[in-house]
Design an enzyme around this catalytic site. Structure first.
Site, short mmCIF file in Angstrom:
data_model
loop_
_atom_site.label_atom_id
_atom_site.label_comp_id
_atom_site.label_asym_id
_atom_site.label_seq_id
_atom_site.Cartn_x
_atom_site.Cartn_y
_atom_site.Cartn_z
N GLU A 42 0.83 -1.22 0.00
CA GLU A 42 0.00 0.00 0.00
C GLU A 42 0.86 1.26 0.00
O GLU A 42 0.60 2.20 0.76
CB GLU A 42 -0.94 0.01 1.21
CG GLU A 42 -1.94 -1.13 1.18
CD GLU A 42 -3.09 -0.98 2.18
OE1 GLU A 42 -2.89 -0.28 3.18
OE2 GLU A 42 -4.16 -1.54 1.93
N GLU A 54 -6.55 -7.88 -0.75
CA GLU A 54 -7.08 -7.93 0.62
C GLU A 54 -8.58 -7.63 0.60
O GLU A 54 -8.99 -6.47 0.53
CB GLU A 54 -6.39 -6.90 1.53
CG GLU A 54 -4.94 -7.22 1.84
CD GLU A 54 -4.30 -6.19 2.77
OE1 GLU A 54 -5.01 -5.54 3.56
OE2 GLU A 54 -3.07 -6.06 2.70
C1 GAL Z 1 -4.33 -2.90 5.01
C2 GAL Z 1 -2.91 -3.40 5.14
C3 GAL Z 1 -2.88 -4.71 5.94
C4 GAL Z 1 -3.68 -4.55 7.19
C5 GAL Z 1 -5.09 -4.11 6.84
C6 GAL Z 1 -5.98 -3.91 8.04
O1 GAL Z 1 -4.38 -1.59 4.62
O2 GAL Z 1 -2.35 -3.63 3.88
O3 GAL Z 1 -1.57 -5.03 6.21
O4 GAL Z 1 -3.06 -3.61 7.99
O5 GAL Z 1 -5.03 -2.89 6.20
O6 GAL Z 1 -6.12 -5.08 8.73
#
Ligand code: GAL
Length: 723
Positions: A182, A251
């Protein structure tokens, strides 16, 4: 050709053929990843190897496979692998190669998110604390010290994987790797240096020639051939920066993480499945649930600050390794429906037909792939009956139906036919624990100190994270005849503080995740003569994201003052003499380890145990409870500290009450983490996972360090069972 040459040539030919059969290829086009010549719709799930134990891995992977997953995704956690520069640890929970091979044995793929900045609610975002102290290093920016260390680690991991033939190009399970994490969110704060760093990171990664594609999540500028991907609760709005890159969701947040002091988050499976269906019907071809199994932040690995030891995440497999229903089974059914549609999805471009004001059909039809359709209803309250290909379909609000043959609706995201699992924490069948105690002696902290300066020091600069605890000690002389009760005001950058005046506990204060900084203000009792002020500053997890997070401060930054003193009024103590002591006596003597435990005199007896007493260590021996249910420790009667089992830390505990909005939850409508919370008014985390594999049949030792004072006589083991 001699006979010998002939044999040699045949051998070479056999080898080449063998290579050809066993080595895979991964490429991509605008539709999907292409594995060994096949376009694929892939469903993946995050399972982080250090957040469970090697003994749990096989079962978790098996459950993931059974849940319909094709791939497992994990970050690589630099700071556990390289605790000091050049010294590596890949043993036990850190055994990355073993984890990847277990996934391979299960016939699944791996997405290796090397980072090495990973965010992930993990201490310091995965980057070792020592790198902050390498001269000239600024994290995640265009400077040599940082880039050198980062490249060294990334190269090392890639080489380890290559040495074990773990990339798909070598016949292994790794089909994808991620560099950075990110960065797009952070890059603006770093200006041109940020863009240069990002481009460098991409080029560096690609030049490692893994033979499989690299991704950068949430990085719109990811240079070719790196694929930019989406993270979030929804990603159906997302398109990659080039039409020839596949639409990937690295994600898909299955729930959310917890912070001490806040309620527990839940993401309804109806909404999660709808989000994924929307993504696939728009042409998305890779989805990774973050998390599929969240697990536990053992030891002091939680990020934050203020993040809980549990990283359950409301994931389809719970912290303890049990399937969470209806999430797990409903998604499993969903994945079957996606698989039935796979050929159609990868062979055709979608045609969209509006079926009503809020309803649409996405149709994937081709001669080579057949026909599949997704029918969706975006209305928040009303179900709808839609007509598609002369047939009628009933769509609940905020849902999608999947028709793998364009006729039969085999699955609807909001029609859940699975029973909700009822989890119980039942008393483990074992005798009440009998405890011995040892209380820290803080009378000589200043004279024993090796560091004394006339100012307040930032906590991490002193501890370098060797402990959560740092003592700040000073003294003040009261010349009046009688005692005084001025107000002590201590300004801290975070995260918690316990105040001791002349050795006596005089109160605590703490910040929150949103506002780690706080001021302790309370009246304190000072006597005529010299008074010792001992302040125990406590770190509760290190930052894991945000631009320049490594420069965030912890500890008592000042001012520290006494107000309302007779004659003088106020006294600023910030620049007077301060002595420092890193960590606790119990830590220095390694009381938690079976060898260190005999270095102090433990007091036996039940009376002391029930008496709340600050800075106290508790120790008890026990035999492993029978059965094979996962175990937890009920810490509901204690306040704040850390627990070890047979020398291994199960994590920080804190039973602080959870605040939040626990209104009844509706799955319909866009999910955000404040929606659908539970546990308001209860401790955020009462139970702490004790891995079964850490126990021996007999003679186990549990050690608790309590900062403030609780009733240890009511600590007990529980079994997590599904009713
Ligand atoms: C995303 C990040 C992950 C984790 C997630 C929240 O933005 O890439 O590593 O932090 O948020 O659980």
């Amino acid at each position: 050709m001699t006979a010998k040459e002939w044999v040699l040539l045949r051998l070479v030919l056999i080898l080449v053929t063998f290579q050809h059969i066993h080595c895979g290829s991964v490429s991509y086009d605008g539709k999907s990843l292409i594995i060994n010549g096949q376009r694929r719709i892939l469903v993946s799930g995050s399972i982080h190897y250090p957040r469970s134990t090697p003994e749990m891995w096989e079962d978790l992977i098996e459950k993931a496979k059974d849940g319909g997953l094709d791939a497992i995704d994990t970050y690589v956690f630099w700071n556990i692998h390289e605790p000091t520069p050049g010294n590596y640890d890949f043993e036990g929970r850190n055994d990355l190669v073993r984890f990847v091979k277990l996934i391979q044995n299960a016939g699944m793929f791996v997405h290796l998110r090397i980072g090495p900045f990973i965010c992930g609610e993990w201490k310091f975002g995965g980057i070792p604390v020592w790198l902050k102290y390498v001269s000239g290093s600024t994290f995640r920016s265009n400077n040599e010290p940082f880039k050198r260390a980062m490249q060294g680690f990334v190269q090392k991991i890639v080489q380890m994987m290559k040495d074990e033939n773990l990339f798909q190009s070598q016949g292994g399970p790794i089909i994808l790797s991620q560099i950075e994490n990110e960065y797009g969110l952070a890059s603006k704060a770093y200006g041109a240096a940020g863009h240069d760093y990002m481009t460098w990171a991409a080029t560096m990664a690609v030049n490692l020639n893994t033979g499989v594609p690299w991704v950068m999540c949430k990085e719109d500028d990811a240079p070719d051939p790196v694929i930019n991907t989406c993270n979030g609760f929804y990603c159906d709005y997302f398109t990659p920066n080039k039409p020839y890159k596949p639409i990937m969701w690295t994600e898909a947040w299955s729930g959310w993480f917890e912070e001490f002091g806040s309620a527990i988050h839940h993401r309804p499976v109806e909404d999660l499945a709808f989000a994924v269906a929307r993504f696939i019907q728009k042409g998305g071809s890779f989805v990774n649930y973050y998390m599929y199994h969240g697990g536990t932040n053992f030891g002091r690995t939680a990020g934050g600050p203020f993040l809980t030891t549990s990283y359950d995440y409301d994931a389809p497999i719970d912290e303890y390794g049990l399937t969470r229903q209806p999430k797990y089974d409903h998604l499993k059914e969903f994945h079957k429906a996606i698989k039935l549609s796979e050929r159609a999805l990868v062979n055709a471009n979608q045609t969209v037909i509006q079926l009503g004001s809020y309803q649409e059909a996405h149709i994937f039809s081709s001669t080579s792939g057949g026909c599949a359709a997704f029918l969706s209803n975006f209305h928040l309250n009303s179900s709808a009956t839609v007509t598609f290909n002369n047939m009628h379909y009933q769509l609940p609000p905020w849902s999608a139906s999947i028709l793998p043959d364009c006729k039969n609706a085999v699955f609807n995201t909001a029609m859940v036919g699975v029973k909700t699992s009822e989890v119980q924490m039942l008393p483990a069948d074992m005798p009440t624990l009998s405890w011995e105690t040892f209380t820290e002696d803080i009378s000589n902290l200043d004279t024993d100190s090796k560091l004394t300066v006339n100012r307040l020091l930032e906590q991490l600069d002193v501890t370098r994270d060797s402990s959560d605890y740092l003592w700040y000690i000073t003294s003040v002389e009261i010349s009046s005849n009688g005692g005084q009760q001025p107000v002590l005001a201590v300004n801290s950058a975070g995260h918690a503080l316990h105040v001791f005046i002349n050795g006596k506990y005089s109160g605590s204060a703490h910040g929150t995740k949103e506002h780690p900084q706080f001021t302790f203000t309370a009246r304190v009792s000072l006597q005529p003569g010299v008074n010792k002020i001992s302040l125990l500053s406590v770190a509760i997890g290190l930052w894991n994201d945000g631009p320049h997070y490594e420069t965030s401060k912890t500890g008592i930054v000042g001012p520290v003052g006494l107000h309302g003193l007779d004659n003088v009024g106020s006294l600023d103590l910030s620049t007077q003499k301060w002595s420092y002591q890193v960590g606790l006596q119990g830590e220095a003597m390694n009381l938690v380890s079976p060898t260190g435990t005999s270095s102090v005199h433990w007091v036996e007896g039940s009376l002391q145990v029930a008496q709340p007493q600050p800075l106290t260590w508790y120790k008890s021996y026990f035999n492993s409870p029978g059965g094979n249910e996962p175990l937890g420790l009920d810490m509901g009667s204690m306040v704040k500290g850390e627990v070890w089992i047979n020398g291994q830390s199960i994590g920080r505990y804190w039973t602080i009450t959870a605040a939040g909005d626990c209104e009844p939850c509706r799955y319909e409508g866009a999910y955000r983490s404040p929606k659908c919370q539970s546990g308001c008014g209860q401790p955020t985390q009462r139970w702490y996972h004790v891995p079964r594999s850490w126990l021996k049949p007999t003679g186990n030792v549990v050690v608790v360090f309590e900062e403030i004072g609780g009733d240890a006589s009511r600590i007990s083991f529980v079994k997590r069972t599904l009713a």
